[in-house]
Design a protein around this motif. Structure first.
Motif, PDB file in Angstrom:
ATOM      1  N   THR A 139      54.895  31.485-140.269  1.00  0.00           N
ATOM      2  CA  THR A 139      54.737  32.644-141.155  1.00  0.00           C
ATOM      3  C   THR A 139      54.019  32.281-142.445  1.00  0.00           C
ATOM      4  N   TYR A 140      53.502  33.314-143.101  1.00  0.00           N
ATOM      5  CA  TYR A 140      53.078  33.191-144.495  1.00  0.00           C
ATOM      6  C   TYR A 140      53.340  34.515-145.192  1.00  0.00           C
ATOM      7  N   ALA A 148      54.345  36.830-139.366  1.00  0.00           N
ATOM      8  CA  ALA A 148      53.714  35.860-138.468  1.00  0.00           C
ATOM      9  C   ALA A 148      52.252  35.640-138.844  1.00  0.00           C
ATOM     10  N   ILE A 149      51.801  34.391-138.738  1.00  0.00           N
ATOM     11  CA  ILE A 149      50.390  34.097-138.941  1.00  0.00           C
ATOM     12  C   ILE A 149      49.601  34.601-137.725  1.00  0.00           C
ATOM     13  N   PRO A 150      48.269  34.726-137.829  1.00  0.00           N
ATOM     14  CA  PRO A 150      47.474  35.211-136.698  1.00  0.00           C
ATOM     15  C   PRO A 150      47.731  34.429-135.415  1.00  0.00           C
ATOM     16  N   ASP A 151      47.762  35.129-134.293  1.00  0.00           N
ATOM     17  CA  ASP A 151      47.960  34.569-132.944  1.00  0.00           C
ATOM     18  C   ASP A 151      49.395  34.149-132.654  1.00  0.00           C
ATOM     19  N   VAL A 152      50.334  34.540-133.513  1.00  0.00           N
ATOM     20  CA  VAL A 152      51.746  34.205-133.290  1.00  0.00           C
ATOM     21  C   VAL A 152      52.572  35.485-133.221  1.00  0.00           C
ATOM     22  N   ARG A 200      56.359  32.493-130.408  1.00  0.00           N
ATOM     23  CA  ARG A 200      55.518  32.648-129.216  1.00  0.00           C
ATOM     24  C   ARG A 200      54.046  32.688-129.638  1.00  0.00           C
ATOM     25  N   GLY A 201      53.180  32.122-128.822  1.00  0.00           N
ATOM     26  CA  GLY A 201      51.747  32.230-129.081  1.00  0.00           C
ATOM     27  C   GLY A 201      51.124  30.899-129.438  1.00  0.00           C
ATOM     28  N   GLY A 202      50.287  30.897-130.481  1.00  0.00           N
ATOM     29  CA  GLY A 202      49.487  29.732-130.816  1.00  0.00           C
ATOM     30  C   GLY A 202      50.241  28.641-131.550  1.00  0.00           C
ATOM     31  N   GLY A 208      59.419  44.462-141.332  1.00  0.00           N
ATOM     32  CA  GLY A 208      58.950  43.357-140.507  1.00  0.00           C
ATOM     33  C   GLY A 208      58.792  42.031-141.218  1.00  0.00           C
ATOM     34  N   TYR A 209      59.305  41.906-142.445  1.00  0.00           N
ATOM     35  CA  TYR A 209      59.243  40.638-143.167  1.00  0.00           C
ATOM     36  C   TYR A 209      60.472  39.792-142.823  1.00  0.00           C
TER      37      TYR A 209
END
Length: 523
Positions: free
Chosen positions: A314-315, A331-335, A358-360, A411-412
């Motif tokens: 996350t960021y 979530a950061i991109p692709d996660v 899940r993801g990258g 969603g945070y």
């Protein structure tokens, strides 16, 4: 050559920006063309050692330009890099050497004696020429001038990192070449890094967060300005003199940065070049945010949350820092991130559960540790109650993080505790964080506190609160306040005052609960 490897970035930068300054360290500078040449020379020498493919190469030295060259040269071979921070004791270095069977160590003059102390039987290469008859970078730069060509596969092992924490021996986490390029790509994207940035190389290069400084610089063809933090004055001089525009750091660095009398700190106008500050590895306090805003008036501050088993989860966008300062963000991109309960169902907003990544950016697993790998790296089947697994495609791997978090209505995410910290008492599960947060909010005279448990046969575990303050508070006063805000089963049975609390050696932002627990049990 795979496009998913750091070696590709080195080659491309040499073609597109050979005259651009790649590395700065004090008065030393190296262009991308010069960096490429030196990396090739060291990589050629390493390849001629003729070690088996996948052999582990340790780098055990102080920070400097040669250390960066050693890192990039190792990643330009079919060997695997094992970073060894200079703070490790000889017995810790010996443990890592044995655990992953390091065949060669690259070091400096200072650390050679430590290596000799552990009687390392492999090959040793020094940056400087010494009187110990060891090959050195200085000699290699003189004599190794043949062309060097390599072919790296993105899925191959690239790095094994070790982190010594609180208890037990650490396990190495295995990172692929693809992982490294993906992490550089995503950080460069959400931090909006630019080619003309000067990135501070403040962090040590022993873990993925620090190494990412090197890889992001390469990815954007930016300049990496190395620095060893000794005194706040030195650090601010580094920012000003090197014209730094991006800083990646840990919360402890922010504390150290402002650990000076105010009159010794620079005028904020001298720090206006800083446009991005990113922090990971611990909680950011209100004072830290206040200090950053006061002195870095044009900087955007990103708070981030990473994992041992995946580069980052996350960021928190800078626009949300004042609105929800306790959040670890989204979530950061692709996660994709999910919060699930013990039955595998998704938790509603504000309900604490375990974070599933899940993801990258998921790493390959733990080195020679199938049990530990199995505990963290799970089949996507763990999310069967949350997502639609059509076609019975269940080979995908996700990370069961061991982090307990909750998500708000927007969603945070908010970090609560680690799985290992959870307390079971009187049939209930208690998050130490819930008690610690009440103490922080309601008992202003308490400077720091730690909540943990000790065994008690009658109630499973007994809750202990240890705190530091300018002077000891009445236990009845503390209990009175806690009982107003916590359920009865969450009230500590022991309250202990200490003038100061021990910190984790590898993370001065965290209280060493294991040491406190040992002290208590040994009495």
């Amino acid at each position: 050559m795979s496009i998913n490897c750091i070696r590709t970035l080195i080659e491309d930068a040499n073609i597109s920006h050979p005259q651009k300054v790649a590395l700065v360290y004090g008065n030393e500078k190296l262009t991308y063309g010069e960096l490429f040449t030196k990396v090739n020379q060291i990589a050629l020498y390493l390849s001629e050692l003729d070690l088996p493919k996948g052999s582990r190469i340790g780098i055990y030295s102080n920070k400097g330009i040669d250390q960066v060259i050693a890192i990039l040269a190792t990643l330009s071979t079919n060997y695997v890099l094992v970073p060894l921070t200079k703070f490790l004791k000889p017995e810790q270095v010996e443990y890592i050497i044995s655990d992953c069977d390091i065949k060669c160590i690259i070091t400096d003059r200072v650390k050679i004696e430590s290596i000799e102390e552990i009687k390392f039987n492999g090959k040793i290469i020094s940056y400087e020429t010494t009187n110990k008859d060891l090959p050195s970078f200085e000699e290699i730069y003189k004599y190794y001038n043949k062309p060097y060509v390599c072919n790296i596969n993105g899925h191959d092992n690239a790095i094994i990192t070790y982190s010594f924490g609180l208890g037990g021996q650490p396990k190495g986490i295995v990172i692929s070449h693809r992982n490294l390029i993906d992490s550089a790509r995503v950080v460069s994207s959400y931090l909006q890094l630019k080619e003309d940035d000067v990135i501070s190389g403040l962090l040590y290069f022993n873990l993925d967060y620090g190494l990412n400084q090197i890889f992001c610089s390469l990815y954007k063809r930016a300049t990496l300005a190395l620095h060893r933090f000794v005194l706040p004055t030195d650090f601010f001089n580094h920012l000003i003199n090197d014209k730094v525009s991006v800083i990646s750091l840990m919360p402890i660095n922010i504390t150290e940065m402002f650990d000076e009398e105010e009159y010794k700190l620079p005028n904020p106008s001298l720090l206006e070049n800083i446009r991005i500050i990113a922090s990971s590895g611990g909680n950011v306090t209100a004072k830290m945010i206040k200090d950053i805003e006061k002195y870095f008036v044009k900087a955007k501050f990103y708070s981030m949350h990473g994992l041992t088993e995946a580069f980052r989860s996350t960021y928190l966008d800078p626009s949300q820092l004042k609105i929800r300062p306790d959040s670890i963000g989204k979530a950061i991109p692709d996660v994709e991130l999910y919060v699930i309960d013990e039955n595998g169902n998704e938790c509603p907003p504000r309900v604490v559960g375990e974070l599933i990544h899940r993801g990258g950016y998921i790493y390959k697993g733990y080195w020679n540790a199938p049990k530990e790998t199995k505990e963290r790296f799970k089949s996507i089947q763990i999310l069967k109650n949350v997502i639609n697994l059509e076609g019975q495609l269940t080979d995908e791997i996700v990370v069961q993080t061991g982090d307990y978090v909750y998500k708000d209505e927007e969603g945070y995410f908010y970090f609560v505790s680690r799985h290992d910290d959870m307390i079971k008492t009187r049939g209930y599960r208690v998050n130490p964080y819930e008690i610690e947060s009440v103490v922080k909010r309601e008992l202003k005279d308490i400077e720091k506190c730690a909540v943990f448990s000790i065994e008690n046969e009658e109630i499973e575990e007994e809750i202990v609160l240890v705190y530091s303050a300018k002077s000891e508070l009445s236990s009845s006063e503390i209990l009175f306040e806690l009982k107003k805000h916590l359920a009865s089963y969450m009230i500590p049975s022991k309250i202990i005052y200490k003038k100061s609390l021990p910190l984790v050696p590898s993370d001065k932002n965290k209280i060493n609960k294991e040491e406190l627990k040992k002290e208590l049990i040994s009495k």
